[in-house]
Design a protein around this motif. Structure first.
Motif, PDB file in Angstrom:
ATOM      1  N   MET A   1      -3.722  -3.898  -8.165  1.00 39.62           N
ATOM      2  CA  MET A   1      -4.678  -3.520  -7.123  1.00 39.62           C
ATOM      3  C   MET A   1      -3.986  -3.242  -5.783  1.00 39.62           C
ATOM      4  N   ILE A   2      -2.923  -2.458  -5.887  1.00 37.41           N
ATOM      5  CA  ILE A   2      -2.213  -1.969  -4.710  1.00 37.41           C
ATOM      6  C   ILE A   2      -2.090  -0.452  -4.848  1.00 37.41           C
ATOM      7  N   ASN A   3      -1.778   0.226  -3.767  1.00 39.81           N
ATOM      8  CA  ASN A   3      -1.584   1.667  -3.915  1.00 39.81           C
ATOM      9  C   ASN A   3      -0.112   1.973  -4.180  1.00 39.81           C
ATOM     10  N   ARG A   4       0.126   3.189  -4.642  1.00 42.95           N
ATOM     11  CA  ARG A   4       1.490   3.603  -5.008  1.00 42.95           C
ATOM     12  C   ARG A   4       2.443   3.499  -3.820  1.00 42.95           C
ATOM     13  N   LYS A   5       1.953   3.821  -2.648  1.00 41.63           N
ATOM     14  CA  LYS A   5       2.783   3.765  -1.450  1.00 41.63           C
ATOM     15  C   LYS A   5       3.313   2.343  -1.242  1.00 41.63           C
ATOM     16  N   THR A   6       2.484   1.361  -1.508  1.00 48.01           N
ATOM     17  CA  THR A   6       2.898  -0.036  -1.377  1.00 48.01           C
ATOM     18  C   THR A   6       4.008  -0.355  -2.378  1.00 48.01           C
ATOM     19  N   PHE A   7       3.843   0.117  -3.624  1.00 44.42           N
ATOM     20  CA  PHE A   7       4.890  -0.088  -4.625  1.00 44.42           C
ATOM     21  C   PHE A   7       6.210   0.477  -4.112  1.00 44.42           C
ATOM     22  N   TYR A   8       6.167   1.698  -3.570  1.00 43.82           N
ATOM     23  CA  TYR A   8       7.388   2.363  -3.124  1.00 43.82           C
ATOM     24  C   TYR A   8       7.995   1.742  -1.867  1.00 43.82           C
TER      25      TYR A   8
END
Length: 193
Positions: free
Chosen positions: A44-51
Motif C-alpha cells: 500500500m505504497i506508491n511506486r515512487k516510494t519504492f524507488y
C-alpha cells in the motif's frame, strides 16, 4: 534541518514494510514472478516510494542476500585460504542447508546482476581477500586469484545446488567431506573413495 533517510522513522518503517512484503511474496511465488507493481500494491505504497528506497527488485534482493551473508561472514573472520578450506565448507554448507523458508528463497533467488556484482560474488571476493602472506597464493597475480575465486565459488555452489536438487540424499557430513576433497584434490579424490 533535513533528516537523512537512515534516521527518519518514516523512512525506516517504509523500508521495513517493503522488505517484509517482499519476503511474504517470496514465500508465495518465485522471485521471477514478483513485480514492483504487485509489491507496491500489497505494501500500500506508491511506486515512487519504492524507488526512493531501491532502484529495482534486484537491488532489494541483493541487499537482503548481503545481509544474510554478512551474518555468516562474521564466523569466518580468522580464516585464510587454502588452509581453512574445510572450515569454509563446514560454515557455508550448514548455513545454506539450515536456512529457513524465506531465507532459503532469498539465498537461492537469482537476480539480474552484472557480472562480478552479484551478492554471492561480493561474498566470495571477501573470502578471497583473506589469502594471507603464508597462503599458497601469496605470489599469485590478481588474474590468477580471480580464476581461483571463480573455481572455488562455482565448484562450491554447483555441488551445493546439486545436493539440494537431489533431495540431499548424501548425508550433510559426507557431502561436506566430499566437497573439501574435490575442491582441494580435484578428481583424484574420487580414487580414494
Amino acid at each position: 534541518m533535513k533528516r537523512t533517510p537512515q534516521y527518519d522513522l518514516r523512512y525506516i518503517k517504509t523500508e521495513h514494510l517493503i522488505q517484509e512484503t517482499f519476503k511474504n511474496m517470496l514465500l508465495e511465488m518465485d522471485y521471477a514472478q514478483i513485480s514492483i507493481k504487485e509489491l507496491t500494491q500489497r505494501a500500500m505504497i506508491n511506486r515512487k516510494t519504492f524507488y526512493l528506497h531501491y532502484n529495482s527488485l534486484d537491488e532489494l534482493l541483493g541487499k537482503l542476500q548481503v545481509e544474510l551473508y554478512m551474518e555468516m561472514m562474521e564466523s569466518l573472520s580468522d580464516m585464510t585460504l587454502p588452509q581453512d578450506l574445510e572450515q569454509l565448507v563446514r560454515t557455508l554448507f550448514p548455513f545454506w542447508a539450515n536456512a529457513d523458508g524465506v531465507n532459503e528463497k532469498i539465498l537461492r533467488s537469482q537476480g539480474n546482476f552484472p557480472i562480478g556484482k552479484s551478492p554471492g560474488e561480493y561474498v566470495w571476493k571477501k573470502i578471497f581477500h583473506r589469502f594471507g602472506p603464508n597462503s599458497a597464493c601469496s605470489n599469485c597475480t590478481e588474474d590468477e586469484l580471480r580464476v581461483a575465486e571463480v573455481f572455488l565459488s562455482g565448484s562450491f555452489a554447483s555441488i551445493f545446488m546439486h545436493w539440494v536438487a537431489s533431495d540431499r540424499k548424501i548425508p550433510l557430513e559426507e557431502i561436506m567431506q566430499l566437497t573439501v576433497k574435490l575442491i582441494s584434490q580435484g578428481l583424484r579424490a574420487l580414487e580414494e573413495t
